[in-house]
Design a protein around this motif. Sequence first.
Motif, PDB file in Angstrom:
ATOM      1  N   LEU A 107       1.117  -1.379   0.150  1.00  0.00           N
ATOM      2  CA  LEU A 107      -0.032  -0.059  -0.031  1.00  0.00           C
ATOM      3  C   LEU A 107       1.043   1.617  -0.363  1.00  0.00           C
ATOM      4  CD1 LEU A 107      -3.443   0.132   2.292  1.00  0.00           C
ATOM      5  CD2 LEU A 107      -2.040   2.017   1.394  1.00  0.00           C
ATOM      6  N   PRO A 108       1.882   1.220   0.806  1.00  0.00           N
ATOM      7  CA  PRO A 108       2.376   2.892   0.963  1.00  0.00           C
ATOM      8  C   PRO A 108       3.838   2.683   0.171  1.00  0.00           C
ATOM      9  CG  PRO A 108       3.548   1.435   2.529  1.00  0.00           C
ATOM     10  CD  PRO A 108       2.790   0.955   2.000  1.00  0.00           C
ATOM     11  N   ALA A 109       4.280   1.617  -0.665  1.00  0.00           N
ATOM     12  CA  ALA A 109       4.996   1.761  -1.949  1.00  0.00           C
ATOM     13  C   ALA A 109       3.790   2.058  -3.569  1.00  0.00           C
ATOM     14  CB  ALA A 109       5.496   0.456  -1.420  1.00  0.00           C
ATOM     15  N   THR A 110       2.678   1.692  -3.368  1.00  0.00           N
ATOM     16  CA  THR A 110       2.502   2.101  -4.646  1.00  0.00           C
ATOM     17  C   THR A 110       1.607   3.417  -4.280  1.00  0.00           C
ATOM     18  OG1 THR A 110      -0.182   1.466  -3.350  1.00  0.00           O
ATOM     19  CG2 THR A 110       1.164  -0.288  -5.335  1.00  0.00           C
ATOM     20  N   LEU A 111       1.639   4.094  -3.508  1.00  0.00           N
ATOM     21  CA  LEU A 111       1.272   5.370  -3.642  1.00  0.00           C
ATOM     22  C   LEU A 111       2.489   5.852  -3.786  1.00  0.00           C
ATOM     23  CD1 LEU A 111      -0.629   5.440   0.099  1.00  0.00           C
ATOM     24  CD2 LEU A 111      -1.804   5.907  -2.507  1.00  0.00           C
ATOM     25  N   VAL A 112       3.304   5.893  -3.280  1.00  0.00           N
ATOM     26  CA  VAL A 112       5.137   6.573  -3.320  1.00  0.00           C
ATOM     27  C   VAL A 112       5.476   6.470  -4.885  1.00  0.00           C
ATOM     28  CG1 VAL A 112       7.132   6.529  -2.781  1.00  0.00           C
ATOM     29  CG2 VAL A 112       5.659   6.315  -1.251  1.00  0.00           C
ATOM     30  N   GLY A 113       5.410   5.198  -5.037  1.00  0.00           N
ATOM     31  CA  GLY A 113       5.257   5.299  -6.672  1.00  0.00           C
ATOM     32  C   GLY A 113       4.240   5.923  -7.491  1.00  0.00           C
ATOM     33  N   SER A 114       3.058   6.215  -7.674  1.00  0.00           N
ATOM     34  CA  SER A 114       1.951   6.839  -7.629  1.00  0.00           C
ATOM     35  C   SER A 114       2.940   8.709  -8.767  1.00  0.00           C
ATOM     36  CB  SER A 114       0.599   6.779  -7.405  1.00  0.00           C
ATOM     37  OG  SER A 114       0.595   7.748  -6.102  1.00  0.00           O
ATOM     38  N   ARG A 115       3.594   8.284  -7.629  1.00  0.00           N
ATOM     39  CA  ARG A 115       3.893   9.949  -7.851  1.00  0.00           C
ATOM     40  C   ARG A 115       4.625   9.949  -9.510  1.00  0.00           C
ATOM     41  NH1 ARG A 115       8.343  11.720  -4.650  1.00  0.00           N
ATOM     42  NH2 ARG A 115       7.828  13.303  -5.748  1.00  0.00           N
ATOM     43  N   TRP A 116       4.424   9.207 -10.044  1.00  0.00           N
ATOM     44  CA  TRP A 116       5.388   8.995 -11.102  1.00  0.00           C
ATOM     45  C   TRP A 116       4.660   8.578 -12.313  1.00  0.00           C
ATOM     46  CZ3 TRP A 116       8.802   7.858  -6.834  1.00  0.00           C
ATOM     47  CH2 TRP A 116       9.115   8.588  -6.337  1.00  0.00           C
ATOM     48  N   TYR A 117       3.643   8.492 -12.268  1.00  0.00           N
ATOM     49  CA  TYR A 117       2.451   8.170 -13.663  1.00  0.00           C
ATOM     50  C   TYR A 117       2.492   8.813 -14.579  1.00  0.00           C
ATOM     51  CZ  TYR A 117       0.787   4.161  -9.897  1.00  0.00           C
ATOM     52  OH  TYR A 117       0.498   3.024  -9.574  1.00  0.00           O
ATOM     53  N   VAL A 118       2.263   8.263 -15.784  1.00  0.00           N
ATOM     54  CA  VAL A 118       3.019   9.500 -16.622  1.00  0.00           C
ATOM     55  C   VAL A 118       1.200   9.724 -17.729  1.00  0.00           C
ATOM     56  CG1 VAL A 118       3.905  10.287 -18.664  1.00  0.00           C
ATOM     57  CG2 VAL A 118       5.025   9.406 -16.608  1.00  0.00           C
ATOM     58  N   ASP A 119       0.323  10.366 -17.508  1.00  0.00           N
ATOM     59  CA  ASP A 119      -0.490  10.303 -18.501  1.00  0.00           C
ATOM     60  C   ASP A 119      -0.487  10.976 -20.021  1.00  0.00           C
ATOM     61  OD1 ASP A 119      -1.957  11.658 -15.372  1.00  0.00           O
ATOM     62  OD2 ASP A 119      -2.929  10.455 -16.636  1.00  0.00           O
ATOM     63  N   GLY A 120      -0.680  10.533 -20.455  1.00  0.00           N
ATOM     64  CA  GLY A 120      -0.378  10.624 -22.108  1.00  0.00           C
ATOM     65  C   GLY A 120      -1.876  11.711 -22.920  1.00  0.00           C
ATOM     66  N   ALA A 121      -0.983  12.195 -23.494  1.00  0.00           N
ATOM     67  CA  ALA A 121      -2.139  13.500 -23.859  1.00  0.00           C
ATOM     68  C   ALA A 121      -3.588  12.866 -23.298  1.00  0.00           C
ATOM     69  CB  ALA A 121      -2.126  13.413 -26.129  1.00  0.00           C
ATOM     70  N   ALA A 122      -4.568  11.666 -23.466  1.00  0.00           N
ATOM     71  CA  ALA A 122      -5.639  12.039 -23.528  1.00  0.00           C
ATOM     72  C   ALA A 122      -6.048  12.241 -22.271  1.00  0.00           C
ATOM     73  CB  ALA A 122      -5.949  10.471 -23.535  1.00  0.00           C
ATOM     74  N   GLY A 123      -5.074  11.783 -21.726  1.00  0.00           N
ATOM     75  CA  GLY A 123      -5.534  11.824 -19.466  1.00  0.00           C
ATOM     76  C   GLY A 123      -5.171  13.428 -19.121  1.00  0.00           C
ATOM     77  N   ALA A 124      -4.668  13.923 -19.811  1.00  0.00           N
ATOM     78  CA  ALA A 124      -4.112  15.257 -19.795  1.00  0.00           C
ATOM     79  C   ALA A 124      -5.227  16.073 -20.340  1.00  0.00           C
ATOM     80  CB  ALA A 124      -2.464  16.096 -20.272  1.00  0.00           C
ATOM     81  N   ALA A 125      -5.572  16.107 -21.487  1.00  0.00           N
ATOM     82  CA  ALA A 125      -6.802  17.096 -22.456  1.00  0.00           C
ATOM     83  C   ALA A 125      -7.903  16.767 -21.505  1.00  0.00           C
ATOM     84  CB  ALA A 125      -6.954  16.333 -23.412  1.00  0.00           C
ATOM     85  N   ALA A 126      -7.932  15.491 -20.897  1.00  0.00           N
ATOM     86  CA  ALA A 126      -9.524  15.286 -20.225  1.00  0.00           C
ATOM     87  C   ALA A 126      -9.344  16.079 -19.176  1.00  0.00           C
ATOM     88  CB  ALA A 126      -9.537  13.514 -19.721  1.00  0.00           C
TER      89      ALA A 126
END
Length: 412
Positions: free
Chosen positions: A172-191
Amino acid sequence: MTDVLRRGRASLAFSFFAQGATFALLVTRIPAIQDRYGVSDALLPVFLAAVPILAGVGSVSTEQLVKRIRPSRLLRWSQPVVLLALLGAGAGGQVAELAVALGVFGLAVGALDASMNMLGVSLQRSYGRSIMLSFHAAYSLGGILGASLAWAGAHWHLALWVSYLPVVAVLLPATLVGSRWYVDGAAGAAAERAGSGGEAVGGGAGGGVVFKLLLPLCLVMTFAYIGDSTVSNWSAKYLKDVLGSSEQLATVPYNVYMVTTLVGRAIGDFGVRRFGAVTVVRLGTLVAAGGFAVVASAPGAWVGMLGFTLLGLGLCVLVPQTFAAAGRLFPGASDAAVARLNIFNYVGFLVGSPLVGALGDVWSYRGAMLVPMVLVLVTLVYARSFAAQPDRYGGGHERPRTADVGRGSNGL
């Protein structure tokens, strides 16, 4: 940008790994969950069917949510919910508590699966080469770890919550920390811009998805999961009751299947880059069908295990490449396409096990193994749907585009 993409890829791979471990810990301890809550054999299928049905609801809801919220944010918060729901399923004492825990698990896992694959598709587009299989390889690796931990818990007769708590406490804490570096593509940013009043220039909305064009991929996804659920639910029984193996040996095929799935996915991206997705999908289909044929005709347990080995090597490429193909088919609406396609993951899971069981009872289990073989072979008819779609520059392959790189969910 390269560092952003690398961190995004690593963090997303860890998310796939964590989900693989979580799901394996749940499904491999179903007998223990049944004993803990006193769930009857008649009631158990209701609980098992409810999870994929609710996951489908979660996936449908995700299609709507990503019009206003980045997929990375949905993934960031749905994964902890899935982990806590797993712990809840192991820590409760009443059937009603189990129902709530599994209900939450199902809804959250639908959002999690959809958002993970949305990010995977957009990252692959940003990379400009096949990397989707590597994410699903991480999932397989997590599944092997989760199944091993479940075996240890059962071997030492540990209470479910004792088995689950350390895993949740670490992941749980590991995935929360790792989620800081998720990358959205153009679709996510535009949405997100559209949801906050900006102009919608991306493809997160579902208006660009023509279901008639997506249908072949939906069928491939369904048939692939029918094959997968056949191995998951019937390999041990088939080896023991039909091929006459010992009870101990009957536990081996699924582990072999998981290992070969990991191996196939680990090297699959190289095959896609070298020979193209269509060739890899056709080869995987033929190997999987051959595996079912070997299982159905096996004279003994060891030949049967060879068949399940072939199944792992063949089926492992189909699901990741189906998600990737949906992203190529609808580059301006990939999030919506992935969310809709993900529903058929659960359709196949729901259909596969009862279908083989019913055919085995009224006909024979050898004959029943031929049905998923035929269904998987249908993929050959739709193999051209996996071809690289012409990009806006007129070429036949994807090219990395600056707009597709997006930004990390931590603002990078």
